[in-house]
Enzyme design. Structure first.
Site, PDB file in Angstrom:
ATOM      1  N   GLU A 193      31.197  34.717 -51.562  1.00  0.00           N
ATOM      2  CA  GLU A 193      31.108  35.411 -50.287  1.00  0.00           C
ATOM      3  C   GLU A 193      29.652  35.727 -49.984  1.00  0.00           C
ATOM      4  O   GLU A 193      28.840  35.953 -50.887  1.00  0.00           O
ATOM      5  CB  GLU A 193      31.928  36.698 -50.333  1.00  0.00           C
ATOM      6  CG  GLU A 193      33.403  36.395 -50.460  1.00  0.00           C
ATOM      7  CD  GLU A 193      34.293  37.614 -50.276  1.00  0.00           C
ATOM      8  OE1 GLU A 193      35.335  37.477 -49.642  1.00  0.00           O
ATOM      9  OE2 GLU A 193      33.931  38.703 -50.758  1.00  0.00           O
ATOM     10  N   CYS A 205      22.971  39.104 -47.015  1.00  0.00           N
ATOM     11  CA  CYS A 205      23.242  39.624 -48.356  1.00  0.00           C
ATOM     12  C   CYS A 205      23.784  38.462 -49.180  1.00  0.00           C
ATOM     13  O   CYS A 205      24.886  37.984 -48.927  1.00  0.00           O
ATOM     14  CB  CYS A 205      24.274  40.755 -48.235  1.00  0.00           C
ATOM     15  SG  CYS A 205      24.792  41.436 -49.808  1.00  0.00           S
ATOM     16  N   CYS A 221      30.834  38.369 -61.948  1.00  0.00           N
ATOM     17  CA  CYS A 221      29.672  39.031 -62.544  1.00  0.00           C
ATOM     18  C   CYS A 221      30.015  39.456 -63.963  1.00  0.00           C
ATOM     19  O   CYS A 221      31.108  39.969 -64.217  1.00  0.00           O
ATOM     20  CB  CYS A 221      29.288  40.260 -61.717  1.00  0.00           C
ATOM     21  SG  CYS A 221      27.832  41.114 -62.392  1.00  0.00           S
ATOM     22  N   CYS A 251      30.957  46.394 -63.952  1.00  0.00           N
ATOM     23  CA  CYS A 251      30.955  47.776 -63.440  1.00  0.00           C
ATOM     24  C   CYS A 251      32.367  48.120 -62.952  1.00  0.00           C
ATOM     25  O   CYS A 251      32.980  47.340 -62.211  1.00  0.00           O
ATOM     26  CB  CYS A 251      29.936  47.925 -62.312  1.00  0.00           C
ATOM     27  SG  CYS A 251      28.276  47.504 -62.864  1.00  0.00           S
ATOM     28  N   CYS A 273      33.289  48.126 -59.096  1.00  0.00           N
ATOM     29  CA  CYS A 273      32.843  47.003 -58.269  1.00  0.00           C
ATOM     30  C   CYS A 273      33.860  45.868 -58.318  1.00  0.00           C
ATOM     31  O   CYS A 273      34.237  45.412 -59.397  1.00  0.00           O
ATOM     32  CB  CYS A 273      31.487  46.520 -58.777  1.00  0.00           C
ATOM     33  SG  CYS A 273      30.944  44.966 -58.049  1.00  0.00           S
ATOM     34  N   GLY A 313      27.409  39.251 -58.090  1.00  0.00           N
ATOM     35  CA  GLY A 313      26.631  38.864 -59.262  1.00  0.00           C
ATOM     36  C   GLY A 313      25.379  39.666 -59.510  1.00  0.00           C
ATOM     37  O   GLY A 313      24.938  40.463 -58.674  1.00  0.00           O
ATOM     38  N   CYS A 322      29.073  46.814 -49.862  1.00  0.00           N
ATOM     39  CA  CYS A 322      28.669  46.767 -51.270  1.00  0.00           C
ATOM     40  C   CYS A 322      29.874  46.894 -52.186  1.00  0.00           C
ATOM     41  O   CYS A 322      30.689  47.796 -52.028  1.00  0.00           O
ATOM     42  CB  CYS A 322      27.756  47.940 -51.607  1.00  0.00           C
ATOM     43  SG  CYS A 322      26.175  47.829 -50.817  1.00  0.00           S
TER      44      CYS A 322
HETATM   45  N1  SAH Z   1      24.439  43.301 -59.412  1.00  0.00           N
HETATM   46  C1  SAH Z   1      23.450  43.931 -58.632  1.00  0.00           C
HETATM   47  C2  SAH Z   1      23.493  43.550 -57.182  1.00  0.00           C
HETATM   48  C3  SAH Z   1      24.831  43.426 -56.530  1.00  0.00           C
HETATM   49  S1  SAH Z   1      25.730  44.906 -56.322  1.00  0.00           S
HETATM   50  C4  SAH Z   1      23.517  45.446 -58.807  1.00  0.00           C
HETATM   51  O1  SAH Z   1      24.478  45.945 -59.375  1.00  0.00           O
HETATM   52  O2  SAH Z   1      22.568  46.111 -58.394  1.00  0.00           O
HETATM   53  C5  SAH Z   1      24.847  45.697 -54.989  1.00  0.00           C
HETATM   54  C6  SAH Z   1      25.016  47.193 -54.943  1.00  0.00           C
HETATM   55  O3  SAH Z   1      26.360  47.555 -54.595  1.00  0.00           O
HETATM   56  C7  SAH Z   1      24.736  47.873 -56.270  1.00  0.00           C
HETATM   57  O4  SAH Z   1      23.899  48.988 -56.096  1.00  0.00           O
HETATM   58  C8  SAH Z   1      26.117  48.304 -56.700  1.00  0.00           C
HETATM   59  O5  SAH Z   1      26.079  49.398 -57.574  1.00  0.00           O
HETATM   60  C9  SAH Z   1      26.758  48.651 -55.405  1.00  0.00           C
HETATM   61  N2  SAH Z   1      28.207  48.741 -55.478  1.00  0.00           N
HETATM   62  C10 SAH Z   1      29.050  48.032 -56.252  1.00  0.00           C
HETATM   63  N3  SAH Z   1      30.340  48.406 -56.032  1.00  0.00           N
HETATM   64  C11 SAH Z   1      30.313  49.340 -55.072  1.00  0.00           C
HETATM   65  C12 SAH Z   1      31.311  50.078 -54.377  1.00  0.00           C
HETATM   66  N4  SAH Z   1      32.594  49.874 -54.601  1.00  0.00           N
HETATM   67  N5  SAH Z   1      30.889  50.964 -53.451  1.00  0.00           N
HETATM   68  C13 SAH Z   1      29.582  51.138 -53.178  1.00  0.00           C
HETATM   69  N6  SAH Z   1      28.601  50.463 -53.779  1.00  0.00           N
HETATM   70  C14 SAH Z   1      28.949  49.573 -54.718  1.00  0.00           C
HETATM   71 FE1  SF4 Z   2      27.874  45.715 -61.503  1.00  0.00          FE
HETATM   72 FE2  SF4 Z   2      26.334  44.623 -59.575  1.00  0.00          FE
HETATM   73 FE3  SF4 Z   2      27.811  43.065 -61.198  1.00  0.00          FE
HETATM   74 FE4  SF4 Z   2      29.046  44.568 -59.395  1.00  0.00          FE
HETATM   75  S1  SF4 Z   2      27.682  42.887 -58.980  1.00  0.00           S
HETATM   76  S2  SF4 Z   2      29.627  44.314 -61.576  1.00  0.00           S
HETATM   77  S3  SF4 Z   2      27.713  46.381 -59.346  1.00  0.00           S
HETATM   78  S4  SF4 Z   2      26.127  44.383 -61.800  1.00  0.00           S
END
Ligand code: SAH
Ligand code: SF4
Length: 354
Positions: A92, A112, A119, A123, A126, A169, A342
């Site tokens: 996406e 974006c 990934c 997390c 996420c 990712g 995000c």
């Molecule tokens: N992997 C990288 C970039 C992609 S995620 C990272 O983690 O930074 C981009 C941003 O979205 C990150 O700051 C992540 O913490 C945030 N994010 C992930 N899941 C989210 C959610 N459900 N609500 C709000 N922000 C989220």
């Molecule tokens: Fe964590 Fe960023 Fe990977 Fe989502 S995309 S699992 S926020 S590292």
């Protein structure tokens, strides 16, 4: 097979010479690729047929993405695409446009991009992390996401102005391909986007942060912190293991010292988990005095059962940081109603529209 969309301008110069072509063909080829963005070799009309044939004979190709699905938000400012490169590579990518001006064009159009399918960082809040890791994207697949939107925008007399590596990712876990993509997207002889218009967001791969600081790139860096202490952070980012909050803050300081550019700390605010006034005070304490900037991202709904705090709580959290002399903003969210915000990107549940 080598995709022409991964060939750096300097490599293109060598390539045309190797094919026995005059040097100026390199410029012609680059201009065609990045200003008209052909999707297949036969669309490269600017190049003589004989040269196209020799490129093909030497194993060069133009791979392209298929747009499988498009969703546009009600206000028209956010567009999410599902792109397919091959059966295993479905990702996406999102376009966010801000404030249409008088003539109805958008002064800011941010793409974006995704760097991986799934990934590996897992997390818990996420959607991408919850689908697991499938594969790294190649530079040309990262670039295709931007070119795809560039083609759409070109028809409206608009263009891509900014880029954030905040899609699916972890960009620093796919370092070489990510940096190759950044070089092509910013090279004045290729896509030509300003380096300062690019933000790379990382969950905190420290070796990658240090490597990035040593590149001759002016990109912005954001580190996803989410917690002021290791106990809480490890609950949210299970793979954080070897990297403590303190290590991350030190890495951010080193990045600033080397590059002169301050790092932004992203903080996904989750109701009842990391949004209390006590946690805010602890975060202010940890970040105090290093000129840090915190960007709060009120949690976007995913399947994990985590919720967004009430607006009042978000503002109270922000105020505590500000009172502690820590610069803090709340992210203006775009695209939540089309699951394009995000942390809402995942492609393992899209069989129905493939
Ligand atoms: N992997 C990288 C970039 C992609 S995620 C990272 O983690 O930074 C981009 C941003 O979205 C990150 O700051 C992540 O913490 C945030 N994010 C992930 N899941 C989210 C959610 N459900 N609500 C709000 N922000 C989220
Ligand atoms: Fe964590 Fe960023 Fe990977 Fe989502 S995309 S699992 S926020 S590292």
């Amino acid at each position: 097979m080598t995709d022409l969309y991964r060939v750096l301008p300097e490599e293109m110069d060598d390539l045309v010479i190797k094919l026995g072509q005059p040097k100026y063909r390199s410029e012609q080829l680059l201009r065609a690729l990045y200003h008209e963005s052909p999707r297949k070799m036969s669309d490269l009309h600017q190049i003589p047929g004989a040269m196209r044939d020799s490129l093909i004979a030497a194993g060069y190709t133009i791979g392209s993405e298929d747009e499988v699905h498009r969703v546009v938000s009600e206000d028209g400012h956010t567009t999410k695409l599902l792109l397919k490169f091959d059966e295993q590579t479905l990702i996406e990518t999102v376009l966010m446009q801000y404030g249409p001006s008088q003539d109805k064009t958008h002064p800011r159009s941010t793409v974006c991009v995704s760097t991986q399918v799934g990934c590996p960082m897992g997390c818990v809040f996420c959607a991408t992390g919850q689908m697991g890791f499938e594969k790294n994207l190649k530079a040309e697949e990262i670039i295709s996401q931007v070119l795809h939107f560039a083609r759409i925008l070109r028809q409206r007399g608009e263009h891509v102005t900014n880029l954030v590596f905040m899609g699916m990712g972890e960009p620093l876990a796919n370092y070489d391909e990510m940096v190759r993509a950044v070089r092509l997207l910013t090279h004045p002889r290729a896509f030509g986007l300003g380096q300062r218009s690019i933000t790379i967001s990382t969950v905190g791969v420290i070796s990658g942060i240090d490597r990035l600081a040593d590149e001759d790139l002016q990109v912005k860096l954001a580190i996803s912190l989410h917690a002021p202490n290791d106990e809480l952070r490890k609950r949210l980012v299970p793979t954080a293991g070897p990297h403590s909050v303190e290590d991350l803050i030190s890495a951010a300081k080193r990045y600033f010292k080397k590059t002169g550019r301050r790092v932004t700390f992203e903080y996904a605010l989750i109701d009842g988990i990391n949004d209390s006034t006590k946690v805010a005070a602890e975060l202010a304490q940890v970040l105090k005095g290093n000129g840090a900037h915190v960007n709060l991202i009120p949690m976007n709904p995913t399947a994990g059962g985590f919720n967004r705090p009430a607006r009042k709580k978000v503002l109270a959290f922000q105020q505590i940081l500000r009172n502690g002399d820590v610069n803090c903003t709340v992210r203006v969210e775009k695209g939540a109603e089309i699951s394009a915000a995000c942390g809402q990107l995942r492609t393992d549940m899209v069989e129905n529209i493939r």
